[in-house]
Design an enzyme around this catalytic site. Structure first.
Site, PDB file in Angstrom:
ATOM      1  N   ASP A 120      37.449  38.937  31.246  1.00  0.00           N
ATOM      2  CA  ASP A 120      38.106  39.267  32.509  1.00  0.00           C
ATOM      3  C   ASP A 120      39.491  39.842  32.228  1.00  0.00           C
ATOM      4  O   ASP A 120      40.269  39.256  31.472  1.00  0.00           O
ATOM      5  CB  ASP A 120      38.207  38.026  33.392  1.00  0.00           C
ATOM      6  N   TYR A 147      43.090  42.015  33.937  1.00  0.00           N
ATOM      7  CA  TYR A 147      44.162  41.652  34.877  1.00  0.00           C
ATOM      8  C   TYR A 147      44.842  42.933  35.321  1.00  0.00           C
ATOM      9  O   TYR A 147      46.056  43.029  35.348  1.00  0.00           O
ATOM     10  CB  TYR A 147      45.134  40.726  34.118  1.00  0.00           C
ATOM     11  N   HIS A 191      48.291  42.395  42.366  1.00  0.00           N
ATOM     12  CA  HIS A 191      47.940  40.985  42.168  1.00  0.00           C
ATOM     13  C   HIS A 191      48.823  40.380  41.080  1.00  0.00           C
ATOM     14  O   HIS A 191      49.390  39.297  41.250  1.00  0.00           O
ATOM     15  CB  HIS A 191      46.461  40.865  41.797  1.00  0.00           C
ATOM     16  N   ARG A 215      57.741  33.462  38.622  1.00  0.00           N
ATOM     17  CA  ARG A 215      58.981  34.015  38.036  1.00  0.00           C
ATOM     18  C   ARG A 215      59.574  35.018  39.015  1.00  0.00           C
ATOM     19  O   ARG A 215      59.401  36.228  38.860  1.00  0.00           O
ATOM     20  CB  ARG A 215      58.662  34.756  36.716  1.00  0.00           C
ATOM     21  N   GLU A 262      38.674  35.445  44.017  1.00  0.00           N
ATOM     22  CA  GLU A 262      39.351  36.632  43.500  1.00  0.00           C
ATOM     23  C   GLU A 262      38.419  37.823  43.681  1.00  0.00           C
ATOM     24  O   GLU A 262      37.277  37.795  43.222  1.00  0.00           O
ATOM     25  CB  GLU A 262      39.706  36.475  42.010  1.00  0.00           C
ATOM     26  N   GLU A 282      37.105  41.182  42.659  1.00  0.00           N
ATOM     27  CA  GLU A 282      37.133  41.999  41.443  1.00  0.00           C
ATOM     28  C   GLU A 282      35.920  42.918  41.398  1.00  0.00           C
ATOM     29  O   GLU A 282      34.921  42.690  42.080  1.00  0.00           O
ATOM     30  CB  GLU A 282      37.091  41.107  40.186  1.00  0.00           C
ATOM     31  N   ASP A 339      35.789  35.888  40.875  1.00  0.00           N
ATOM     32  CA  ASP A 339      36.249  35.014  39.791  1.00  0.00           C
ATOM     33  C   ASP A 339      36.886  33.772  40.414  1.00  0.00           C
ATOM     34  O   ASP A 339      38.100  33.655  40.499  1.00  0.00           O
ATOM     35  CB  ASP A 339      37.251  35.802  38.923  1.00  0.00           C
ATOM     36  N   ARG A 351      43.347  26.800  41.273  1.00  0.00           N
ATOM     37  CA  ARG A 351      44.751  27.103  40.958  1.00  0.00           C
ATOM     38  C   ARG A 351      45.527  25.900  40.440  1.00  0.00           C
ATOM     39  O   ARG A 351      46.459  26.058  39.651  1.00  0.00           O
ATOM     40  CB  ARG A 351      45.448  27.662  42.202  1.00  0.00           C
ATOM     41  N   GLN A 374      44.537  25.431  36.935  1.00  0.00           N
ATOM     42  CA  GLN A 374      45.054  26.578  36.178  1.00  0.00           C
ATOM     43  C   GLN A 374      46.543  26.408  35.851  1.00  0.00           C
ATOM     44  O   GLN A 374      46.974  26.636  34.721  1.00  0.00           O
ATOM     45  CB  GLN A 374      44.833  27.853  37.002  1.00  0.00           C
ATOM     46  N   TYR A 386      47.175  26.292  31.738  1.00  0.00           N
ATOM     47  CA  TYR A 386      47.118  27.656  31.190  1.00  0.00           C
ATOM     48  C   TYR A 386      48.057  27.939  30.031  1.00  0.00           C
ATOM     49  O   TYR A 386      47.860  28.896  29.300  1.00  0.00           O
ATOM     50  CB  TYR A 386      47.308  28.693  32.305  1.00  0.00           C
ATOM     51  N   LYS A 408      38.630  28.468  35.461  1.00  0.00           N
ATOM     52  CA  LYS A 408      37.865  29.682  35.753  1.00  0.00           C
ATOM     53  C   LYS A 408      36.407  29.560  35.329  1.00  0.00           C
ATOM     54  O   LYS A 408      35.567  30.321  35.805  1.00  0.00           O
ATOM     55  CB  LYS A 408      38.472  30.864  34.987  1.00  0.00           C
ATOM     56  N   THR A 422      31.277  31.952  38.224  1.00  0.00           N
ATOM     57  CA  THR A 422      31.683  33.319  38.564  1.00  0.00           C
ATOM     58  C   THR A 422      30.500  33.946  39.290  1.00  0.00           C
ATOM     59  O   THR A 422      29.370  33.856  38.803  1.00  0.00           O
ATOM     60  CB  THR A 422      31.997  34.141  37.289  1.00  0.00           C
ATOM     61  N   THR A 472      41.708  40.625  39.579  1.00  0.00           N
ATOM     62  CA  THR A 472      41.817  40.710  41.036  1.00  0.00           C
ATOM     63  C   THR A 472      42.455  42.020  41.451  1.00  0.00           C
ATOM     64  O   THR A 472      43.498  42.404  40.934  1.00  0.00           O
ATOM     65  CB  THR A 472      42.678  39.546  41.562  1.00  0.00           C
ATOM     66  N   GLU A 495      47.594  34.640  47.019  1.00  0.00           N
ATOM     67  CA  GLU A 495      48.537  35.656  47.487  1.00  0.00           C
ATOM     68  C   GLU A 495      48.659  35.635  49.015  1.00  0.00           C
ATOM     69  O   GLU A 495      49.757  35.729  49.557  1.00  0.00           O
ATOM     70  CB  GLU A 495      48.063  37.042  47.048  1.00  0.00           C
TER      71      GLU A 495
HETATM   72 MN    MN Z   1      40.136  37.031  37.507  1.00  0.00          MN
END
Ligand code: MN
Length: 434
Positions: free
Chosen positions: A132, A134, A139, A148, A204, A206, A238, A242, A245, A249, A258, A262, A365, A379
Site C-alpha cells: 500500500d 501513500y 490525505h 505535526r 480509506e 483507494e 484499506d 486509528r 495505529q 506505528y 491495517k 482489506t 487514500t 480527515e
Molecule cells: Mn491505506
C-alpha cells in the site's frame, strides 16, 4: 498513446445484451474481468456486460478465443490471464467486444450469460503480495497536520513514493463483512495501553492496481515499460484502526492497525478500457522538486493520470432499517495522486524487487483538497473532533457496528461512453470478546 483508443471505445457500439446499453458501470466499452461462480461452486473467469457475466471458459469451449488464452481461462483465478503479454490481453478485449456487439454470436453465447446478481464474485487473483502506497497528497497532508501541525509532510514525501508492505491473506472481496479488530489502545493521557475493540475504526478510499506481467528479480521495470505491467484497477478500502495505529506505528509503520481486513471490488477494470480517460499528470506546484530521472517519463506525464471520480458513502443499521439512502461521505478525483500508477510500479521494482502477476498495489487514500473530498473519517471528523450528522439523528466520528461503507468510481469524458467499477462494500460486525 500508451493505451490506444480503438474501435472497442466507439460510443456508437452497442451489445445484443440489452442491459449493456446505458449501464452505469458495464457498457460494452468497459468489459472488466472477475472470478465468478455461477452456482455454489466452480469459480471461473468471466467478463461483465450490462447486468450479466459472460463465462469465459464457455467462450473458450466454443473455440471463439485465441488459443494462447485457453489455458488461462481454465483457472479459478485470473493470475494466468494477467501473466499473458499485453498484446494477448488486448486481443482478448478486441475479440470480446466484437462477439458481444455482433448479433451473429448471440445464439451461441446467450447460454453462457449469468445474471451477475445471482453469482458469487470472489477475489480476482491469488494475491502473492500486497503493498500500500501513500500518494494521495491531500490525505498525507491532512493526516500529517493532525500529528505535526507545522510540518505536515515529511521531507521525503515529494522525492520518494512512500509505501509499506501490507497483508495479502486478509484481502477480501466486496460483500464480506468486516469484523472490528481488537488490539492495543493507548489514549494520549493514559500511562499504559489496554486491549480491546478498536474505538477509532475508519475506512480509506483507494484505488487498487493489479500487476500483470511480473519482472525478474534484479530486473527493475523502466518507467516507459510500466504500463504493460499494469493489468487493471479496482476499488480498495484499506480499513484502519486509528487507535491501534497511533500506538503501534513507530518506528516501523502500520502493522495490526491495517492487516485485519482489506476490501477490494471484484472487477478488474483494464487500463485498455480506461484509454479515453487517461490524462496529463497535474503539474507539480512551483518549488516542488522534479522526480528523479528513473521516475520521469514524458509520455507518463502527458497521460499517466486517471480521470476518475471516487465516491464513498455510509449507511448505519438504523438508516437501512428506516430505508434511508446511504449518505455520501466524499467525492474526489483520482488525479489528486502526487505520483502516477506507473511511477508507483517502477519505484516498487527499482531496488530489484520482483512483482508477480496478481500482486496488488494500493495507491493510498485519495482525498480531494477540500472536506467534500476527504477519503477517510479521520480527515472528515478532524481526528474525531467534529462529528458528522446522519439522517437518523445519529452522529459519527468513526465507524460503529452495523455501519456499511460503499465505494464506487466512475470515468467519464465528453464524446465517450462512461464506465464504472462496480461496488466495494462491507458492513462492520462487532469485535469478538477480547
Ligand atoms: Mn491505506
Amino acid at each position: 498513446m500508451i493505451f490506444p483508443i480503438d474501435e472497442t471505445h466507439n460510443p456508437a457500439l452497442t451489445s445484443w445484451v440489452e442491459t449493456a446499453q446505458g449501464h452505469p458501470d458495464f457498457p460494452i466499452q468497459n468489459l472488466p474481468y472477475a472470478i465468478f461462480a455461477p452456482h455454489v461452486s466452480d469459480p471461473r473467469p468471466g467478463v461483465a456486460i450490462g447486468d450479466q457475466v459472460l463465462d469465459l471458459r464457455g467462450v473458450a469451449g466454443l473455440g471463439l478465443i485465441d488459443p494462447e488464452l485457453v489455458p488461462a481461462v481454465q483457472e479459478a483465478t485470473l493470475n494466468a490471464l494477467l501473466a499473458l503479454p499485453v498484446e494477448v490481453r488486448r486481443r482478448l478485449r478486441t475479440a470480446l467486444s466484437a462477439m458481444l456487439s455482433s448479433v451473429q454470436h448471440e445464439r451461441a453465447l446467450r447460454p453462457l450469460l449469468h445474471p451477475a446478481a445471482a453469482c458469487q464474485l470472489g477475489l480476482p487473483a491469488a494475491i502473492g503480495d500486497y503493498t500500500d502506497f501513500y500518494v494521495g497528497i491531500h490525505h498525507a497532508t491532512n493526516v500529517g497536520r493532525l500529528f505535526r501541525p507545522d510540518a505536515p509532510l515529511l521531507p521525503n514525501y515529494k522525492h520518494v513514493p512512500i509505501g509499506y508492505h501490507g497483508r495479502a491473506s486478509s484481502v477480501r472481496p466486496s460483500g464480506v463483512p468486516l469484523v472490528r479488530p481488537n488490539g492495543q489502545r493507548k489514549a494520549p493521557d493514559a500511562e499504559i495501553p489496554d486491549f480491546g475493540p478498536s474505538r477509532r475504526l475508519d475506512h480509506e478510499v483507494e484505488l487498487g492496481i493489479w500487476v500483470a506481467e511480473g519482472n525478474r528479480p534484479g530486473a527493475p521495470v523502466p518507467i516507459a515499460a510500466a504500463p504493460r505491467h499494469i493489468g487493471g484497477f479496482c476499488l480498495l478500502n484499506d480499513w484502519s484502526a486509528r487507535d491501534l495505529q497511533a500506538w503501534e506505528y513507530q518506528p516501523l509503520g502500520p502493522f495490526l492497525a491495517k492487516s485485519f481486513h482489506t476490501t477490494v471490488s471484484p472487477w478488474i477494470v483494464t487500463p485498455e478500457a480506461l484509454a479515453p480517460f487517461w490524462r496529463a499528470q497535474p503539474p507539480r506546484p512551483e518549488g516542488d522538486p522534479d522526480p528523479l530521472p528513473y521516475l520521469w517519463d514524458d509520455e507518463d506525464q502527458r497521460q499517466g493520470a486517471l480521470g476518475l471520480e471516487l465516491r464513498a458513502s455510509l449507511s448505519s443499521a438504523g438508516m437501512r432499517n428506516a430505508e434511508l439512502a446511504p449518505q455520501l461521505l466524499s467525492r474526489a478525483a483520482a488525479s489528486n495522486m502526487y505520483w502516477t500508477t506507473a511511477q508507483i510500479l517502477t519505484h516498487h521494482t527499482s531496488n530489484g524487487c520482483n512483482l508477480r502477476p496478481g500482486d496488488l498495489l494500493g495507491t493510498g487514500t485519495i482525498s480531494g483538497p477540500t472536506r467534500e473530498g476527504y477519503g477517510s473519517l479521520l480527515e472528515i471528523s478532524r481526528g474525531g473532533a467534529e462529528p458528522i450528522d446522519l439522517p437518523t439523528g445519529e452522529t459519527r466520528t468513526f465507524l460503529e457496528d452495523g455501519d456499511e461503507v460503499v465505494l464506487s468510481a466512475r470515468a467519464s469524458r465528453e464524446g465517450f461512453v462512461g464506465v464504472g467499477f462496480g461496488e466495494c462494500r462491507a458492513v462492520v460486525l462487532p469485535a469478538p470478546a477480547p
